[in-house]
Scaffold this motif. Structure first.
Motif, PDB file in Angstrom:
ATOM      1  N   UNK A   1      46.384  41.830  36.178  1.00 31.66           N
ATOM      2  CA  UNK A   1      45.585  40.607  36.317  1.00 31.66           C
ATOM      3  C   UNK A   1      46.467  39.363  36.380  1.00 31.66           C
ATOM      4  N   UNK A   2      47.571  39.349  35.662  1.00 31.46           N
ATOM      5  CA  UNK A   2      48.446  38.171  35.703  1.00 31.46           C
ATOM      6  C   UNK A   2      49.012  37.970  37.101  1.00 31.46           C
ATOM      7  N   UNK A   3      49.428  39.073  37.741  1.00 31.49           N
ATOM      8  CA  UNK A   3      49.934  38.987  39.110  1.00 31.49           C
ATOM      9  C   UNK A   3      48.829  38.559  40.067  1.00 31.49           C
ATOM     10  N   UNK A   4      47.619  39.096  39.861  1.00 34.64           N
ATOM     11  CA  UNK A   4      46.499  38.765  40.740  1.00 34.64           C
ATOM     12  C   UNK A   4      46.192  37.271  40.697  1.00 34.64           C
ATOM     13  N   UNK A   5      46.231  36.700  39.506  1.00 43.61           N
ATOM     14  CA  UNK A   5      45.981  35.262  39.359  1.00 43.61           C
ATOM     15  C   UNK A   5      47.065  34.465  40.076  1.00 43.61           C
ATOM     16  N   UNK A   6      48.322  34.877  39.894  1.00 42.99           N
ATOM     17  CA  UNK A   6      49.433  34.151  40.508  1.00 42.99           C
ATOM     18  C   UNK A   6      49.375  34.211  42.031  1.00 42.99           C
ATOM     19  N   UNK A   7      49.042  35.384  42.576  1.00 41.96           N
ATOM     20  CA  UNK A   7      49.037  35.564  44.028  1.00 41.96           C
ATOM     21  C   UNK A   7      47.840  34.893  44.685  1.00 41.96           C
ATOM     22  N   UNK A   8      46.672  35.018  44.062  1.00 35.59           N
ATOM     23  CA  UNK A   8      45.428  34.537  44.675  1.00 35.59           C
ATOM     24  C   UNK A   8      45.127  33.076  44.383  1.00 35.59           C
ATOM     25  N   UNK A   9      45.646  32.575  43.257  1.00 37.52           N
ATOM     26  CA  UNK A   9      45.272  31.237  42.822  1.00 37.52           C
ATOM     27  C   UNK A   9      43.932  31.186  42.121  1.00 37.52           C
ATOM     28  N   UNK A  10      43.426  32.335  41.673  1.00 37.49           N
ATOM     29  CA  UNK A  10      42.100  32.393  41.047  1.00 37.49           C
ATOM     30  C   UNK A  10      42.079  31.654  39.711  1.00 37.49           C
ATOM     31  N   UNK A  11      41.001  30.919  39.489  1.00 38.46           N
ATOM     32  CA  UNK A  11      40.731  30.300  38.195  1.00 38.46           C
ATOM     33  C   UNK A  11      39.802  31.155  37.343  1.00 38.46           C
ATOM     34  N   UNK A  12      39.124  32.112  38.000  1.00 35.53           N
ATOM     35  CA  UNK A  12      38.146  32.967  37.340  1.00 35.53           C
ATOM     36  C   UNK A  12      38.386  34.403  37.785  1.00 35.53           C
ATOM     37  N   UNK A  13      38.358  35.341  36.843  1.00 35.89           N
ATOM     38  CA  UNK A  13      38.554  36.746  37.182  1.00 35.89           C
ATOM     39  C   UNK A  13      37.446  37.593  36.571  1.00 35.89           C
ATOM     40  N   UNK A  14      37.176  38.721  37.227  1.00 42.61           N
ATOM     41  CA  UNK A  14      36.086  39.614  36.827  1.00 42.61           C
ATOM     42  C   UNK A  14      36.627  41.039  36.744  1.00 42.61           C
ATOM     43  N   UNK A  15      36.308  41.727  35.643  1.00 41.63           N
ATOM     44  CA  UNK A  15      36.754  43.107  35.498  1.00 41.63           C
ATOM     45  C   UNK A  15      35.606  43.974  35.003  1.00 41.63           C
ATOM     46  N   UNK A  16      35.574  45.213  35.481  1.00 37.11           N
ATOM     47  CA  UNK A  16      34.607  46.183  34.991  1.00 37.11           C
ATOM     48  C   UNK A  16      35.307  47.511  34.721  1.00 37.11           C
ATOM     49  N   UNK A  17      35.569  48.296  35.769  1.00 41.75           N
ATOM     50  CA  UNK A  17      36.169  49.618  35.563  1.00 41.75           C
ATOM     51  C   UNK A  17      37.575  49.535  34.977  1.00 41.75           C
ATOM     52  N   UNK A  18      38.263  48.425  35.195  1.00 44.02           N
ATOM     53  CA  UNK A  18      39.630  48.291  34.708  1.00 44.02           C
ATOM     54  C   UNK A  18      39.775  48.198  33.206  1.00 44.02           C
ATOM     55  N   UNK A  19      38.656  48.080  32.480  1.00 47.01           N
ATOM     56  CA  UNK A  19      38.707  48.062  31.012  1.00 47.01           C
ATOM     57  C   UNK A  19      37.804  49.153  30.442  1.00 47.01           C
ATOM     58  N   UNK A  20      37.693  50.268  31.176  1.00 47.65           N
ATOM     59  CA  UNK A  20      36.842  51.374  30.735  1.00 47.65           C
ATOM     60  C   UNK A  20      37.670  52.618  30.409  1.00 47.65           C
ATOM     61  N   UNK A  21      37.218  53.357  29.402  1.00 45.18           N
ATOM     62  CA  UNK A  21      37.811  54.652  29.078  1.00 45.18           C
ATOM     63  C   UNK A  21      37.099  55.782  29.816  1.00 45.18           C
ATOM     64  N   UNK A  22      35.895  55.500  30.302  1.00 46.25           N
ATOM     65  CA  UNK A  22      35.100  56.415  31.122  1.00 46.25           C
ATOM     66  C   UNK A  22      34.098  55.555  31.882  1.00 46.25           C
ATOM     67  N   UNK A  23      33.549  56.040  32.993  1.00 51.73           N
ATOM     68  CA  UNK A  23      32.606  55.218  33.749  1.00 51.73           C
ATOM     69  C   UNK A  23      31.446  54.726  32.882  1.00 51.73           C
ATOM     70  N   UNK A  24      31.324  53.420  32.803  1.00 53.50           N
ATOM     71  CA  UNK A  24      30.235  52.828  32.033  1.00 53.50           C
ATOM     72  C   UNK A  24      30.546  52.601  30.572  1.00 53.50           C
TER      73      UNK A  24
END
Length: 210
Positions: A171-194
Motif C-alpha cells: 500500500x505504501x508503494x501504491x500511494x507513492x506511485x498513484x498519488x492517492x489520498x484515499x485507499x480501500x482494502x478488502x481481500x488484502x487483509x483477510x485470512x480467508x474469503x470474507x
C-alpha cells in the motif's frame, strides 16, 4: 499518507480493529454473491456498533429499490457505494439514502477508462478506482491490482479511492506511485474469503500511515 477504508467488514472484531487502527471508513457489503455479504440483522448490528466512531459505507451492486431501502434503513450509512453498472441517473436516485452521498466504483485498466467517469461527476461525491473484474467474477474484492501509474497526475473531478489488490506490503508503494489520498482494502487483509484478520488490518493502516 492516505486515509483508508476497510471494506467487507463481517465481524465486530474486524470492525473494532479498523476503528482502533484509525480507518476513516468501513464498508458493509449487501451484495448476495459476495463472501462478505451481510444479512440485514448483521448489517444493523455492525452499523450500530460503528455509528459515530467511523464513517460507514453501504456497498451495493446493481441493487434494486427494495434492497437499497431496507439496507439503508438498517445501516443508516454515511455513504452508499455503487459497485456495478449503475447509470448516472441511478446514482442520483440512490444518493439521498446516505447522509453524505454516493461513491461510484469504476474498473480501470488504462488512462482512457477514467473518461468513462465524467458523466458521473455531477451526481457522485467520490469515486473508487478498482481493477476491472474478471469475466464471471465478483465486481470487487478479487485481489487484483491495476497499473497504479494510470492515476499519477490524472485530473479527477471528485475525491477518489484507490482499490484493487492492496495489501499491508504494497500500500505504501501504491500511494507513492498513484498519488492517492484515499485507499480501500478488502481481500488484502483477510485470512480467508470474507474473514478479516485484525492484525492484517492494523498492519495495513500502519503502512498507509493513517
Amino acid at each position: 499518507m492516505a486515509d483508508a477504508k476497510i471494506c467487507g467488514i463481517t465481524t465486530p472484531e474486524a470492525l473494532d480493529a479498523a476503528i482502533e487502527g484509525g480507518a476513516r471508513f468501513v464498508g458493509f457489503v449487501v451484495y448476495p454473491k459476495s463472501p462478505r455479504f451481510l444479512t440485514l440483522d448483521k448489517l444493523a448490528a455492525l452499523a450500530a456498533r460503528a455509528r459515530g466512531r467511523v464513517e460507514t459505507v453501504l456497498v451495493t451492486v446493481n441493487a434494486d429499490d427494495a434492497l437499497i431501502a431496507s439496507a439503508a434503513a438498517a445501516a443508516q450509512p454515511d455513504w452508499i457505494q455503487l459497485h456495478g453498472v449503475e447509470t448516472p441517473k441511478r446514482v442520483a436516485e440512490v444518493r439521498p439514502f446516505a447522509r453524505r452521498g454516493a461513491i461510484k466504483a469504476a474498473g480501470i485498466a488504462s488512462r482512457a477508462d477514467l473518461e468513462t467517469t465524467r458523466p458521473y461527476e455531477p451526481v457522485t461525491d467520490m469515486f473508487l478506482f478498482d481493477a476491472q473484474a474478471p469475466k464471471d467474477g465478483l465486481p470487487g474484492g478479487n485481489a487484483l491490482a491495476f497499473d497504479w501509474t494510470v492515476m499519477s497526475g490524472a485530473r479527477i473531478g471528485r475525491p477518489w479511492l484507490l482499490a484493487g489488490g492492496l495489501t499491508p506490503g504494497n500500500v505504501k508503494q501504491a500511494i507513492a506511485v498513484s498519488g492517492a489520498d484515499l485507499v480501500d482494502v478488502s481481500s488484502g487483509v483477510e485470512s480467508a474469503p470474507g474473514l478479516k484478520d485484525p492484525l492484517l488490518i492494523a498492519q495495513f493502516l500502519a503502512a498507509a500511515e493513517v
